[in-house]
Design an enzyme around this catalytic site. Structure first.
Site, PDB file in Angstrom:
ATOM      1  N   ASN A  11       0.856  -1.261  -0.044  1.00  0.00           N
ATOM      2  CA  ASN A  11      -0.147  -0.139   0.030  1.00  0.00           C
ATOM      3  C   ASN A  11       0.980   1.281   0.068  1.00  0.00           C
ATOM      4  OD1 ASN A  11      -1.843   2.026   0.529  1.00  0.00           O
ATOM      5  ND2 ASN A  11      -2.367   1.455   2.533  1.00  0.00           N
ATOM      6  N   TRP A  12       1.023   1.964  -1.154  1.00  0.00           N
ATOM      7  CA  TRP A  12       1.998   3.055  -1.295  1.00  0.00           C
ATOM      8  C   TRP A  12       1.362   4.369  -0.854  1.00  0.00           C
ATOM      9  CZ3 TRP A  12       4.153   1.416  -6.656  1.00  0.00           C
ATOM     10  CH2 TRP A  12       4.866   0.407  -6.664  1.00  0.00           C
ATOM     11  N   LYS A  13       0.105   4.240  -0.550  1.00  0.00           N
ATOM     12  CA  LYS A  13      -0.497   5.597   0.283  1.00  0.00           C
ATOM     13  C   LYS A  13      -0.240   6.518  -0.613  1.00  0.00           C
ATOM     14  CE  LYS A  13      -0.197   3.275   4.533  1.00  0.00           C
ATOM     15  NZ  LYS A  13      -0.207   3.237   6.057  1.00  0.00           N
ATOM     16  N   HIS A  94      -9.722   1.251   4.541  1.00  0.00           N
ATOM     17  CA  HIS A  94      -8.432   1.458   5.443  1.00  0.00           C
ATOM     18  C   HIS A  94      -8.577   2.282   6.670  1.00  0.00           C
ATOM     19  CE1 HIS A  94      -4.218   2.367   6.310  1.00  0.00           C
ATOM     20  NE2 HIS A  94      -3.911   1.704   5.684  1.00  0.00           N
ATOM     21  N   GLU A  96      -7.058   4.846   7.748  1.00  0.00           N
ATOM     22  CA  GLU A  96      -6.705   6.018   7.372  1.00  0.00           C
ATOM     23  C   GLU A  96      -7.934   6.708   6.770  1.00  0.00           C
ATOM     24  OE1 GLU A  96      -2.902   5.404   5.567  1.00  0.00           O
ATOM     25  OE2 GLU A  96      -2.044   5.050   7.569  1.00  0.00           O
ATOM     26  N   GLU A 165      -5.645  -4.766  10.171  1.00  0.00           N
ATOM     27  CA  GLU A 165      -4.485  -3.806  10.530  1.00  0.00           C
ATOM     28  C   GLU A 165      -4.878  -2.907  11.774  1.00  0.00           C
ATOM     29  OE1 GLU A 165      -2.357  -2.648   6.762  1.00  0.00           O
ATOM     30  OE2 GLU A 165      -3.976  -1.304   6.767  1.00  0.00           O
ATOM     31  N   GLY A 171       2.249   2.184  11.158  1.00  0.00           N
ATOM     32  CA  GLY A 171       3.399   3.265  10.866  1.00  0.00           C
ATOM     33  C   GLY A 171       4.151   3.678  12.138  1.00  0.00           C
ATOM     34  N   SER A 211       3.297  -2.340  10.443  1.00  0.00           N
ATOM     35  CA  SER A 211       4.639  -2.261  10.800  1.00  0.00           C
ATOM     36  C   SER A 211       5.166  -3.658  10.361  1.00  0.00           C
ATOM     37  CB  SER A 211       4.975  -1.979  12.307  1.00  0.00           C
ATOM     38  OG  SER A 211       4.639  -0.326  12.421  1.00  0.00           O
ATOM     39  N   GLY A 232       3.009  -1.251   4.317  1.00  0.00           N
ATOM     40  CA  GLY A 232       3.060   0.243   3.998  1.00  0.00           C
ATOM     41  C   GLY A 232       4.786   0.582   3.686  1.00  0.00           C
ATOM     42  N   GLY A 233       5.030   1.224   4.807  1.00  0.00           N
ATOM     43  CA  GLY A 233       6.285   2.166   4.689  1.00  0.00           C
ATOM     44  C   GLY A 233       7.375   0.967   4.041  1.00  0.00           C
TER      45      GLY A 233
HETATM   46  P1  13P Z   1       2.893   0.459   7.615  1.00  0.00           P
HETATM   47  O1  13P Z   1       3.490  -0.925   7.115  1.00  0.00           O
HETATM   48  O2  13P Z   1       3.823   1.679   7.302  1.00  0.00           O
HETATM   49  O3  13P Z   1       2.890   0.409   9.198  1.00  0.00           O
HETATM   50  O4  13P Z   1       1.620   0.700   7.137  1.00  0.00           O
HETATM   51  C1  13P Z   1       0.550  -0.535   6.953  1.00  0.00           C
HETATM   52  C2  13P Z   1      -0.513  -0.020   6.236  1.00  0.00           C
HETATM   53  O5  13P Z   1      -1.303   0.908   6.765  1.00  0.00           O
HETATM   54  C3  13P Z   1      -0.733  -0.818   4.980  1.00  0.00           C
HETATM   55  O6  13P Z   1      -2.174  -0.526   4.720  1.00  0.00           O
END
Ligand code: 13P
Length: 251
Positions: A11-13, A94, A96, A165, A171, A211, A232-233
């Site tokens: 997920n590149w956000k 998600h 967010e 999640e 994050g 994470s 994510g990251g």
């Molecule tokens: P991180 O891996 O950066 O914690 O993000 C997880 C995420 O929100 C994937 O959708």
């Protein structure tokens, strides 16, 4: 027992630009993986990524879809548009989007239906926040998210995935421990059996996100109810993401 092929999703956000994103997955071109691997770039990059990755097995997906099919909804992108662009899956709900953009279980339910109607695989994201975790209501929160979103949906377990999640793990560098994640995933599967039936629960893939990195991926994936990862990251780092996918393949 149902075979659930592992699925790893990046997920590149809201990250770019296109050069960074291409670099993150360039090494996948021409390589075979048993694991299903997907990337979810911002909508605007989906076509670029599909072109860039045409000689790879990577699935391209979106981070969201509209709850509307078409019409006067400025700024929206429908499930059908994602599908027509070549998308294979979409994230829905998600945390967010729940926290910052008013996503609710009711809107997630509509979106899951929109996606299924055009044969786009919905990845329904659920998870408790820190306050809910501290108050000991994690399981109640997850049950409500599952029940209110999937209770009325008609589909089989292969047509959809659930991503657990925990919001406090996203994050923060503090992933759920493999044991805790397995316990929650087993709970989710058990509740899905009661809501959607045993066959659905047996076939649905439940991914963990929050994470995830190249060092914790193996221990998470060893667990029988953890069928994949939503990253994510770490997915923006070419070497990390490749490592995570290799770990999934070796699992
Ligand atoms: P991180 O891996 O950066 O914690 O993000 C997880 C995420 O929100 C994937 O959708």
């Amino acid at each position: 027992m149902a075979e659930r092929n592992p699925l790893v999703i990046a997920n590149w956000k809201l990250n770019g630009g296109i050069d960074l994103l291409c670099t993150s997955v360039a090494a996948f071109i021409g390589k075979h993986f048993e694991t299903d691997i997907a990337i979810c770039p911002p909508y605007i990059y989906m076509r670029d990524m599909l072109n860039f990755l045409q000689h790879s097995e990577i699935i391209v997906g979106s981070q969201n879809i509209s709850k509307y099919a078409s019409g006067a909804y400025t700024g929206e992108t429908s499930a059908k548009m994602v599908k027509q662009a070549g998308g294979g899956l979409c994230l829905i709900g998600h945390s967010e989007r729940r926290q910052m953009f008013g996503e609710s279980n009711a809107s997630c339910q509509i979106k899951v239906n929109q996606a299924l109607e055009v044969n786009l695989m919905p990845i329904l994201c659920i998870g408790e926040n820190l306050q809910q975790r501290d108050a000991g209501v994690t399981k109640d929160v997850l049950f409500k998210q599952l029940e209110e979103t999937l209770g009325e949906i008609e589909c089989s377990g292969e047509q959809l995935c659930v991503a657990y999640e925990p919001v406090w793990a996203i994050g923060t560098g503090k992933a759920a421990s493999p044991d805790d994640a397995q316990n929650i995933h087993a709970y989710i599967r058990c509740q899905l059996a009661s809501i959607k039936g045993e066959d659905f629960a047996e076939k649905v893939r439940i991914l963990y996100g929050g994470s995830v990195n190249k060092d914790n991926a193996a221990d998470l994936l060893k667990n029988k109810d953890i069928d994949g990862l939503l990253v994510g990251g770490a997915s923006l780092d070419a070497e990390h993401f490749m490592q995570i996918c290799k770990v999934a393949d070796a699992n």
